[in-house]
Write an enzyme that holds these catalytic residues in place. Sequence first.
Site, PDB file in Angstrom:
ATOM      1  CG  ASN A 141       3.873   8.986 -12.069  1.00  0.00           C
ATOM      2  OD1 ASN A 141       3.027   9.208 -12.927  1.00  0.00           O
ATOM      3  ND2 ASN A 141       3.586   8.937 -10.776  1.00  0.00           N
TER       4      ASN A 141
ATOM      5  CB  VAL B  99      10.340   6.050  -5.427  1.00  0.00           C
ATOM      6  CG1 VAL B  99      11.213   4.864  -5.035  1.00  0.00           C
ATOM      7  CG2 VAL B  99       9.772   6.727  -4.177  1.00  0.00           C
TER       8      VAL B  99
ATOM      9  NE  ARG C 238      -3.682  -2.307   2.208  1.00  0.00           N
ATOM     10  CZ  ARG C 238      -4.544  -2.749   1.290  1.00  0.00           C
ATOM     11  NH1 ARG C 238      -4.904  -1.961   0.302  1.00  0.00           N
ATOM     12  NH2 ARG C 238      -5.061  -3.970   1.367  1.00  0.00           N
ATOM     13  CG  ASP C 239       1.540   5.522  -2.319  1.00  0.00           C
ATOM     14  OD1 ASP C 239       2.057   5.543  -3.443  1.00  0.00           O
ATOM     15  OD2 ASP C 239       1.755   6.398  -1.448  1.00  0.00           O
ATOM     16  CB  ILE C 240       3.587   5.673   2.744  1.00  0.00           C
ATOM     17  CG1 ILE C 240       3.706   5.791   4.258  1.00  0.00           C
ATOM     18  CG2 ILE C 240       4.164   6.892   2.038  1.00  0.00           C
ATOM     19  CD1 ILE C 240       5.149   5.751   4.762  1.00  0.00           C
TER      20      ILE C 240
ATOM     21  CG  HIS D 100       6.795   2.986  -8.554  1.00  0.00           C
ATOM     22  ND1 HIS D 100       8.006   3.627  -8.633  1.00  0.00           N
ATOM     23  CD2 HIS D 100       5.873   3.967  -8.395  1.00  0.00           C
ATOM     24  CE1 HIS D 100       7.827   4.929  -8.532  1.00  0.00           C
ATOM     25  NE2 HIS D 100       6.535   5.167  -8.390  1.00  0.00           N
ATOM     26  CG  MET D 101       1.340  -0.620 -12.485  1.00  0.00           C
ATOM     27  SD  MET D 101       1.010  -2.299 -13.100  1.00  0.00           S
ATOM     28  CE  MET D 101       1.769  -2.231 -14.705  1.00  0.00           C
TER      29      MET D 101
HETATM   30  P1  5GP Z   1       6.107   8.183  -7.818  1.00  0.00           P
HETATM   31  O1  5GP Z   1       5.856   9.588  -7.376  1.00  0.00           O
HETATM   32  O2  5GP Z   1       7.607   7.897  -7.872  1.00  0.00           O
HETATM   33  O3  5GP Z   1       5.397   7.746  -9.050  1.00  0.00           O
HETATM   34  O4  5GP Z   1       5.505   7.271  -6.680  1.00  0.00           O
HETATM   35  C1  5GP Z   1       6.185   6.962  -5.506  1.00  0.00           C
HETATM   36  C2  5GP Z   1       5.154   6.590  -4.491  1.00  0.00           C
HETATM   37  O5  5GP Z   1       5.806   5.958  -3.419  1.00  0.00           O
HETATM   38  C3  5GP Z   1       4.401   7.789  -3.910  1.00  0.00           C
HETATM   39  O6  5GP Z   1       3.012   7.661  -4.178  1.00  0.00           O
HETATM   40  C4  5GP Z   1       4.715   7.722  -2.424  1.00  0.00           C
HETATM   41  O7  5GP Z   1       3.612   8.052  -1.619  1.00  0.00           O
HETATM   42  C5  5GP Z   1       5.154   6.277  -2.236  1.00  0.00           C
HETATM   43  N1  5GP Z   1       6.119   6.091  -1.179  1.00  0.00           N
HETATM   44  C6  5GP Z   1       7.245   6.817  -0.977  1.00  0.00           C
HETATM   45  N2  5GP Z   1       7.919   6.344   0.087  1.00  0.00           N
HETATM   46  C7  5GP Z   1       7.192   5.295   0.547  1.00  0.00           C
HETATM   47  C8  5GP Z   1       7.390   4.395   1.643  1.00  0.00           C
HETATM   48  O8  5GP Z   1       8.354   4.452   2.389  1.00  0.00           O
HETATM   49  N3  5GP Z   1       6.441   3.433   1.811  1.00  0.00           N
HETATM   50  C9  5GP Z   1       5.361   3.316   0.990  1.00  0.00           C
HETATM   51  N4  5GP Z   1       4.501   2.335   1.254  1.00  0.00           N
HETATM   52  N5  5GP Z   1       5.146   4.155  -0.038  1.00  0.00           N
HETATM   53  C10 5GP Z   1       6.060   5.127  -0.261  1.00  0.00           C
END
Ligand code: 5GP
Length: 117
Positions: free
Chosen positions: A88, A97, A30-32, A101-102
């Site tokens: 993204n 990050v 799950r996204d944080i 990731h999807m």
């Molecule tokens: P991006 O912005 O790179 O497409 O998505 C990265 C996602 O990773 C974001 O939606 C962010 O909330 C999530 N995220 C970042 N750090 C963590 C973490 O430590 N744990 C979890 N579960 N999600 C994270």
Amino acid sequence: MSDETIFDKIIAREIPADIVYEDDRALAFRDINPTAPTHLLVIPKRRIATVNDVTPEDEADLGHLFVVAREIAEREGVAEDGYRLVVNCNAHGGQSVYHIHMHLIAGQALGWPPFPR
Ligand code: 5GP
């Protein structure tokens, strides 16, 4: 960009995450900071930084993410209503990050387009 990210630490269980699926190639958790009632991240265990770094050797691992997404959408009960899968890339794509990731986003009707006009 070739450095380890927080997702490697999640894979290694060095930091906690709400993991909903794991196999030898992929992990989903799950996204944080969820943007919808259901917001999961599906990642390959083998790190690829961005879509710009994808090679033909990555086809199996990346194709597998769709199989995992289909499976967890069903488990989460959102398959029939529908959901959005998002990848993204870099700054304009909103990537934060650098471990590909999807996003699986669901649980409500989602707006489109995803940017202000
Ligand atoms: P991006 O912005 O790179 O497409 O998505 C990265 C996602 O990773 C974001 O939606 C962010 O909330 C999530 N995220 C970042 N750090 C963590 C973490 O430590 N744990 C979890 N579960 N999600 C994270």
